[in-house]
Design an enzyme around this catalytic site. Structure first.
Site, PDB file in Angstrom:
ATOM      1  CB  ALA A   1      23.762  11.862   4.561  1.00 50.40           C
ATOM      2  CG  LEU A   2      27.764  13.583   9.441  1.00 49.49           C
ATOM      3  CD1 LEU A   2      29.060  13.648  10.272  1.00 49.49           C
ATOM      4  CD2 LEU A   2      26.540  13.404  10.519  1.00 49.49           C
TER       5      LEU A   2
ATOM      6  CD  GLU B   1      27.379  23.847   7.473  1.00 51.25           C
ATOM      7  OE1 GLU B   1      27.343  24.494   9.125  1.00 51.25           O
ATOM      8  OE2 GLU B   1      27.833  24.008   6.639  1.00 51.25           O
TER       9      GLU B   1
ATOM     10  CG  HIS C   1      24.152  15.852  11.450  1.00 53.11           C
ATOM     11  ND1 HIS C   1      24.305  15.572  10.063  1.00 53.11           N
ATOM     12  CD2 HIS C   1      22.838  15.156  11.657  1.00 53.11           C
ATOM     13  CE1 HIS C   1      22.779  14.639   9.586  1.00 53.11           C
ATOM     14  NE2 HIS C   1      22.766  14.609  10.612  1.00 53.11           N
TER      15      HIS C   1
ATOM     16  N   GLY D   1      18.242  17.987  17.830  1.00 57.42           N
ATOM     17  CA  GLY D   1      17.883  18.180  17.057  1.00 57.42           C
ATOM     18  C   GLY D   1      16.211  18.567  17.069  1.00 57.42           C
TER      19      GLY D   1
ATOM     20  CD  GLN E   1      14.802  11.440  16.664  1.00 62.07           C
ATOM     21  OE1 GLN E   1      14.771  10.665  16.347  1.00 62.07           O
ATOM     22  NE2 GLN E   1      15.927  12.107  16.575  1.00 62.07           N
TER      23      GLN E   1
ATOM     24  CB  VAL F   1      20.943  24.510  10.661  1.00 60.74           C
ATOM     25  CG1 VAL F   1      21.913  24.858   9.897  1.00 60.74           C
ATOM     26  CG2 VAL F   1      21.490  24.697  12.395  1.00 60.74           C
TER      27      VAL F   1
ATOM     28  CB  SER G   1      16.753  16.994   5.962  1.00 56.88           C
ATOM     29  OG  SER G   1      16.677  14.911   6.110  1.00 56.88           O
TER      30      SER G   1
HETATM   31  P1  AMP Z   1      19.417  12.365  11.807  1.00 59.66           P
HETATM   32  O1  AMP Z   1      20.860  12.135  11.109  1.00 59.66           O
HETATM   33  O2  AMP Z   1      19.040  13.024  10.462  1.00 59.66           O
HETATM   34  O3  AMP Z   1      18.820  11.602  12.201  1.00 59.66           O
HETATM   35  O4  AMP Z   1      19.571  13.829  12.621  1.00 59.66           O
HETATM   36  C1  AMP Z   1      20.630  13.981  13.893  1.00 59.66           C
HETATM   37  C2  AMP Z   1      20.243  14.630  14.425  1.00 59.66           C
HETATM   38  O5  AMP Z   1      20.506  15.983  13.876  1.00 59.66           O
HETATM   39  C3  AMP Z   1      19.117  14.240  15.090  1.00 59.66           C
HETATM   40  O6  AMP Z   1      18.753  15.057  16.325  1.00 59.66           O
HETATM   41  C4  AMP Z   1      17.999  15.065  14.332  1.00 59.66           C
HETATM   42  O7  AMP Z   1      17.356  16.674  14.717  1.00 59.66           O
HETATM   43  C5  AMP Z   1      19.359  16.714  14.352  1.00 59.66           C
HETATM   44  N1  AMP Z   1      19.135  17.099  12.882  1.00 59.66           N
HETATM   45  C6  AMP Z   1      19.454  16.991  11.404  1.00 59.66           C
HETATM   46  N2  AMP Z   1      18.888  18.253  10.298  1.00 59.66           N
HETATM   47  C7  AMP Z   1      19.025  19.106  11.431  1.00 59.66           C
HETATM   48  C8  AMP Z   1      18.683  19.971  11.232  1.00 59.66           C
HETATM   49  N3  AMP Z   1      18.673  21.044  10.468  1.00 59.66           N
HETATM   50  N4  AMP Z   1      18.904  20.780  12.529  1.00 59.66           N
HETATM   51  C9  AMP Z   1      19.580  21.117  13.604  1.00 59.66           C
HETATM   52  N5  AMP Z   1      19.477  19.359  13.629  1.00 59.66           N
HETATM   53  C10 AMP Z   1      19.190  18.505  13.482  1.00 59.66           C
END
Ligand code: AMP
Length: 283
Positions: A32-33, A35, A37, A147, A153, A176, A185
């Site tokens: 669910a990529l 900005e 990611h 992130g 984490q 972001v 998110s």
């Molecule tokens: P997730 O897919 O939510 O597990 O996130 C994958 C990676 O993307 C993790 O390292 C998160 O911390 C990072 N991430 C998620 N949301 C953001 C954001 N808004 N800004 C920067 N990094 C993010």
């Protein structure tokens, strides 16, 4: 760009890149990529010859009453985003290939895993640490991009790397945000328009607290912030904690660099956010 679904195949491709001298950047995601990611992907592309984005909704990091089944999985859109952003490989393994029925090895990062989110999400960080360790081995990554949004984490992965001597280096990436300040998110898709408006206030409160932290007493900063959270209104506060930036221990009056980290529920959606806070230096 190649989409690889098989663990052994991904590992074989990655090791052959390693042998030919390529540096590999890994961006672990649950898909669910968005900005956030994409900013991790862009950083990886700047620093490495090859970028692997893993997309894996990791079942072992979800509790029994959490959103594993309803977690968004827009696979085709994700592939398109990766293609547009010049990713070299998407690694998208099946659950039974990552965690076959006879799987038995789990990694725990003691102390750090049992505080903050760990108090509310039992086994969550063991699930994260385990899958990330596997991804490091499969991807042969020189660098991995995480992130700061998931601050606990990040600290847990840093400790895991140190304790288990992984060669992969972590690159922390800034949060972001949407224009409202809401940290982007994948779970924001659960929010109604009204809930999204309310959620914009989370970062506002954190920013004000960071400003107050420069000069005010820690307990006052925390009390004022909690009162503001109650007014937004949030449905439930899991925690609002000011912790030491370096080891997540509770901050005290001598702490110069801290993180204000929160987990709050807006309607039925649990949101986490944080901001780094520093004391005003005395001239
Ligand atoms: P997730 O897919 O939510 O597990 O996130 C994958 C990676 O993307 C993790 O390292 C998160 O911390 C990072 N991430 C998620 N949301 C953001 C954001 N808004 N800004 C920067 N990094 C993010």
């Amino acid at each position: 760009m190649k989409v690889i679904k098989n663990v052994a195949q991904m590992q074989k491709i990655a090791s052959s890149h390693l042998k030919s001298g390529d540096e590999i950047g890994l961006v672990p995601t649950m898909g669910a990529l968005h900005e956030g990611h994409i900013s991790l992907i862009s950083q990886s592309e700047k620093n490495n010859d090859i970028t692997i984005v893993s997309i894996f909704v990791n079942p072992i990091q979800f509790g029994p009453n959490e959103d594993y089944l309803k977690y968004p999985r827009p696979i085709l859109k994700d592939i398109e985003i990766c293609r547009k952003n010049h990713v070299d490989y998407i690694f998208m393994p099946l659950v039974e290939n990552m965690f076959p029925a006879n799987y038995e090895t789990f990694i725990e990062v003691k102390t750090l895993q049992d505080i903050l989110c760990g108090l509310f999400r039992t086994n969550h960080f063991a699930g994260v640490a385990t899958v990330v360790a596997k991804l490091f081995n499969i991807s042969c990554a020189e660098r991995a991009y995480f992130g700061i949004k998931d601050f606990q984490q990040l600290k847990i992965i840093e400790k895991l790397i140190k304790d288990l001597n992984f060669r992969t280096k972590i690159v922390p990436c800034s949060i972001v945000r949407e224009r409202s300040g809401l940290a982007i998110s994948s779970r924001n898709s659960y929010l109604s328009v009204e809930e999204k408006n309310i959620s914009g206030n989370i970062y506002k409160i954190l920013k004000e607290a960071a400003e107050d932290f420069k000069t005010k007493d820690l307990n006052v900063v925390k009390r004022d912030a909690v009162n503001k959270f109650k007014k937004i209104p949030v449905s439930k506060i899991d925690y609002t904690e000011i912790v030491n930036f370096y080891d997540l221990s509770p901050a005290d009056k001598n702490t110069k660099k801290a993180v204000f980290t929160v987990a709050v529920w807006i309607g039925k959606t649990r949101l986490i956010d944080n901001t780094v806070m520093t004391k005003q230096s005395k001239l």
